[in-house]
Design a protein around this motif. Structure first.
Motif, short mmCIF file in Angstrom:
data_model
loop_
_atom_site.label_atom_id
_atom_site.label_comp_id
_atom_site.label_asym_id
_atom_site.label_seq_id
_atom_site.Cartn_x
_atom_site.Cartn_y
_atom_site.Cartn_z
N LEU A 25 -44.51 106.57 117.35
CA LEU A 25 -44.15 107.84 117.80
C LEU A 25 -43.26 108.46 118.11
O LEU A 25 -42.82 109.47 118.03
CB LEU A 25 -43.12 106.59 118.61
N ARG A 26 -42.85 108.40 116.71
CA ARG A 26 -41.85 109.82 115.57
C ARG A 26 -43.23 110.46 115.33
O ARG A 26 -43.35 111.84 115.66
CB ARG A 26 -41.24 109.12 114.58
N ASN A 27 -44.56 110.13 115.04
CA ASN A 27 -45.56 111.29 114.56
C ASN A 27 -46.16 112.23 116.33
O ASN A 27 -46.29 113.36 115.82
CB ASN A 27 -46.54 110.76 114.14
N ASN A 28 -46.02 111.33 117.07
CA ASN A 28 -46.71 111.86 118.45
C ASN A 28 -45.24 112.69 118.91
O ASN A 28 -46.02 113.64 119.26
CB ASN A 28 -46.60 110.60 119.20
N ILE A 29 -44.47 112.64 118.17
CA ILE A 29 -42.96 113.39 118.84
C ILE A 29 -43.27 115.07 118.13
O ILE A 29 -43.07 115.83 118.44
CB ILE A 29 -41.53 113.45 119.04
N TRP A 30 -43.40 114.38 116.65
CA TRP A 30 -43.28 115.14 116.21
C TRP A 30 -44.79 116.69 116.08
O TRP A 30 -44.49 117.27 116.32
CB TRP A 30 -43.29 115.23 114.22
N ASN A 31 -45.80 115.79 117.06
CA ASN A 31 -47.05 116.75 117.00
C ASN A 31 -46.79 117.66 117.76
O ASN A 31 -47.05 118.28 118.31
CB ASN A 31 -48.47 115.31 117.11
N LYS A 32 -46.34 116.89 119.48
CA LYS A 32 -46.22 117.57 119.96
C LYS A 32 -44.82 118.63 120.40
O LYS A 32 -45.44 120.07 120.66
CB LYS A 32 -45.27 116.42 120.98
N GLN A 33 -43.95 118.95 119.13
CA GLN A 33 -42.67 119.00 118.98
C GLN A 33 -43.92 120.84 118.61
O GLN A 33 -43.80 122.09 118.33
CB GLN A 33 -42.27 119.44 118.19
N ASN A 34 -44.87 120.69 117.39
CA ASN A 34 -45.66 121.60 116.86
C ASN A 34 -46.41 122.10 118.10
O ASN A 34 -46.72 123.75 117.59
CB ASN A 34 -45.77 121.14 115.67
N GLU A 35 -47.36 121.00 118.34
CA GLU A 35 -47.92 122.51 118.83
C GLU A 35 -47.76 123.11 120.16
O GLU A 35 -47.56 124.10 120.67
CB GLU A 35 -48.43 121.30 120.46
N MET A 36 -45.79 122.43 120.93
CA MET A 36 -45.25 123.72 121.56
C MET A 36 -44.58 124.91 120.84
O MET A 36 -44.65 125.54 121.62
CB MET A 36 -43.94 122.95 122.57
N SER A 37 -44.18 124.45 120.10
CA SER A 37 -43.80 125.83 118.95
C SER A 37 -45.18 126.54 119.04
O SER A 37 -45.08 127.89 118.58
CB SER A 37 -43.20 125.51 117.69
N LEU A 38 -46.35 126.05 118.62
CA LEU A 38 -47.27 127.26 118.67
C LEU A 38 -47.72 127.87 118.97
O LEU A 38 -47.86 129.00 119.49
CB LEU A 38 -48.24 126.26 117.82
N LEU A 39 -48.13 126.73 120.14
CA LEU A 39 -48.09 127.74 121.73
C LEU A 39 -47.30 128.68 122.43
O LEU A 39 -47.23 129.88 122.79
CB LEU A 39 -48.32 126.59 122.63
N LEU A 40 -45.79 128.09 121.78
CA LEU A 40 -44.62 128.86 122.32
C LEU A 40 -44.62 131.19 121.43
O LEU A 40 -43.55 131.86 121.85
CB LEU A 40 -42.87 129.07 122.47
N ASN A 41 -45.10 130.71 120.18
CA ASN A 41 -45.32 131.63 119.44
C ASN A 41 -46.00 132.37 119.52
O ASN A 41 -46.43 133.36 119.25
CB ASN A 41 -44.38 131.30 117.92
N GLY A 42 -47.60 132.30 120.08
CA GLY A 42 -49.10 132.54 120.35
C GLY A 42 -48.35 134.20 121.37
O GLY A 42 -47.43 134.67 121.90
N GLU A 43 -50.03 135.11 121.24
CA GLU A 43 -49.56 136.02 122.18
C GLU A 43 -49.02 136.28 123.48
O GLU A 43 -48.54 136.37 124.53
CB GLU A 43 -50.73 136.72 121.79
#
Length: 104
Positions: A25-43
């Protein structure tokens, strides 16, 4: 007052059980947060994808909160006064006395 060694051992066992049971569960949270961060910082952030990720992340965090509450209730059975050292979750440890990162 300090806990008797057998009580501390029981708490340590609960700590490890919680840590193990919430690992995915913690790993899934971490992965989703990272994925969101990458998308938010994209063009060109994909709004629909971000909204979906946010909903998924909210669900995962809610599940973590439920597990954390169950864990804390179990530890209170061992140490009702909450007077003890070390450990994980709300008892020090991750995010507390032992250092390390939080468990989300």
């Amino acid at each position: 007052p300090a806990l008797a060694p057998e009580k501390q051992k029981e708490l340590n066992s609960l700590d490890q059980k919680f840590f193990n049971e919430t690992s995915a569960l913690r790993n899934n949270i971490w992965n989703k947060q990272n994925e969101m961060s990458l998308l938010l910082n994209g063009e060109n952030p994909d709004t629909a994808k971000l909204q979906t990720l946010q909903k998924e992340l909210s669900t995962l965090k809610s599940q973590m909160a439920d597990k954390r509450l169950a864990y804390r209730l179990e530890t209170r059975k061992v140490a009702p006064q909450g007077v003890y050292g070390g450990g994980y979750g709300g008892r020090g440890g991750y995010g507390g006395n032992r250092g390390g990162s939080c468990w989300n």
